[in-house]
Enzyme design. Structure first.
Site, short mmCIF file in Angstrom:
data_model
loop_
_atom_site.label_atom_id
_atom_site.label_comp_id
_atom_site.label_asym_id
_atom_site.label_seq_id
_atom_site.Cartn_x
_atom_site.Cartn_y
_atom_site.Cartn_z
N LEU A 126 0.83 -1.21 0.00
CA LEU A 126 0.00 0.00 0.00
C LEU A 126 0.86 1.26 0.00
O LEU A 126 0.39 2.36 0.22
CB LEU A 126 -0.94 -0.01 1.21
CG LEU A 126 -1.92 -1.17 1.24
CD1 LEU A 126 -2.71 -1.20 2.54
CD2 LEU A 126 -2.89 -1.07 0.06
N SER A 128 3.58 2.47 1.92
CA SER A 128 3.88 3.30 3.08
C SER A 128 5.12 4.15 2.81
O SER A 128 5.27 5.23 3.38
CB SER A 128 4.09 2.43 4.31
OG SER A 128 4.99 1.39 4.02
N ASP A 173 3.21 5.74 -7.02
CA ASP A 173 2.92 5.76 -5.58
C ASP A 173 2.83 7.19 -5.03
O ASP A 173 1.88 7.55 -4.35
CB ASP A 173 4.01 5.00 -4.79
CG ASP A 173 4.20 3.59 -5.31
OD1 ASP A 173 3.31 3.08 -6.01
OD2 ASP A 173 5.27 3.00 -5.04
#
Ligand code: GLA
Length: 380
Positions: A126, A128, A173
């Site tokens: 995800l 981070s 991202d």
């Protein structure tokens, strides 16, 4: 997690309130796997969990770093950041931002106290890392009274990852963390890059199944896929694989060595699928979106070879579960998590059944996360 919690923790550690608090969300890679560094298109969603960074200026020199993920405070001299190893290696994300700012004509702060806190599961695909990079960038920029564009902030984050952390990632991202919006997906044409958002049809839900598996050579595998894509583009006589249309690839792809041909087939196919999904989203056709998600995973499994038996199993089970539109690995691959797009009716009990089937086969329980879209990075 909320601002008062972060401020309280900062006070407990450093004996005063922070000057600024920033937050950046994690992201789901919706579709467009490994397309970003090939100049392609990608769709992602910012989620409702993220990384919070609190900072306060110091006039006496050192930069002190703390995180809720580890004990202790690490004090480093202000000046050119040096890469950290071992327990301190998490600071490479904020240090990478400090090192990247001058490359964009921006100033890095001198001494400060810094706290990062997260409600984002780490290592779940995800991102981070992008969340801590983008929130650190916003906090440092506020501390030095600079306000560049959002696009510059996300590019600073990617620069830190490429040049300081050392991962040759694309802009996905950081771009999604920076440009996310609740109830919308972020669309990036990585060639510009150009950032846009598209509406997510009501009733679409995300479920993440985090396997906690991670290939031991994950960074090396990502870098080798990156290298293979560059080689394939070169062999096809284009600057990047996004320049190859499916029609041209059908004619010329077979002339490539077998491995390079499979890698390129994945990228060319993914870029086409991003276009299909964008079209299907415009018509609220989640069934068509789901089919493209499944096709994306199949391509990861057979062409890009960045899936694993664990991820394949989850996708297979989810394909037959009720109320699931589609599922695929999310992020770089080689372990990590599977994302399922479901209807509202898909319930916790359905998710648990998937997790139980997985536990029977692999003797380990995946984490289940039912997440919603959320807003992009901001000072809070
Ligand atoms: C990782 C990278 C991204 C992107 C994805 C794969 O998340 O950080 O830039 O390449 O993998 O799509």
């Amino acid at each position: 997690m909320n601002k008062p919690t972060v401020v309280d923790r900062f006070r407990a550690l450093f004996g005063r309130a922070p000057d600024f608090v920033a937050r950046a969300p994690g992201r789901i890679e919706f579709i467009g796997n490994h397309t970003d560094y090939n100049g392609g298109t990608v769709l992602g969603a910012a989620i409702d969990r993220g990384v919070w960074v609190a900072v306060a200026a110091r006039t006496d020199g050192p930069r002190r770093f703390a995180t809720d993920q580890r004990d202790g405070v690490l004090a480093l001299a202000a000046g050119a950041p040096e890469k950290q190893a071992g327990a301190a290696s998490w600071t490479n994300y904020p240090l990478g931002i400090l090192a990247a700012l001058p490359a964009f004509g921006l100033r890095a702060p001198g001494g400060f106290d810094y706290l990062a806190m997260s409600d984002l599961p780490l290592g779940a695909g995800l991102s981070s890392s992008a969340a801590i990079e983008v929130s650190s960038a916003l906090a440092f920029l506020a501390l030095t009274n600079q306000a560049p564009s959002r696009e510059t902030v996300v590019k600073v984050g990617r620069h830190a990852e490429n040049h300081f952390v050392g991962v040759p990632c694309g802009i996905l991202d950081q771009g999604v963390s920076g440009f996310g919006q609740k109830n919308r997906l972020v669309f990036i044409d990585c060639r510009g890059p150009h950032f846009d958002t598209v509406s997510l049809p009501a009733g679409a839900h995300f479920w993440i199944f985090n396997t906690h598996t991670k290939h031991a050579l994950i960074d090396g595998l990502y870098a080798s896929r990156h290298r293979e894509c560059m080689e394939a583009a070169k062999a096809l006589g284009v600057a990047q694989l996004a320049d190859v249309t499916p029609a041209v690839f059908a004619q010329r792809g077979t002339s490539l060595p077998a491995t390079l041909s499979r890698r390129a087939a994945h990228i060319v196919g993914e870029i086409a699928r991003v276009g299909e999904v964008r079209g299907a989203l415009g018509k609220d056709d989640l069934a068509a979106v789901g089919l493209a998600l499944n096709a994306s995973h199949a391509s990861s499994r057979t062409q890009f070879e960045n899936s694993t038996p664990e991820l394949d199993f989850l996708v297979e089970i989810l394909a037959t579960a009720p109320h699931v539109y589609g599922a695929r690995l999310t992020g770089g691959g080689f372990g990590g998590a599977v994302m399922a797009l479901t209807a509202e009716k898909f319930a916790e009990s359905d998710a648990r059944k998937v997790a139980e089937a997985y536990a029977q086969k692999f003797d380990a329980v995946p984490d289940i996360l039912h997440t919603q879209t959320g807003d992009g990075a901001a000072l809070v």
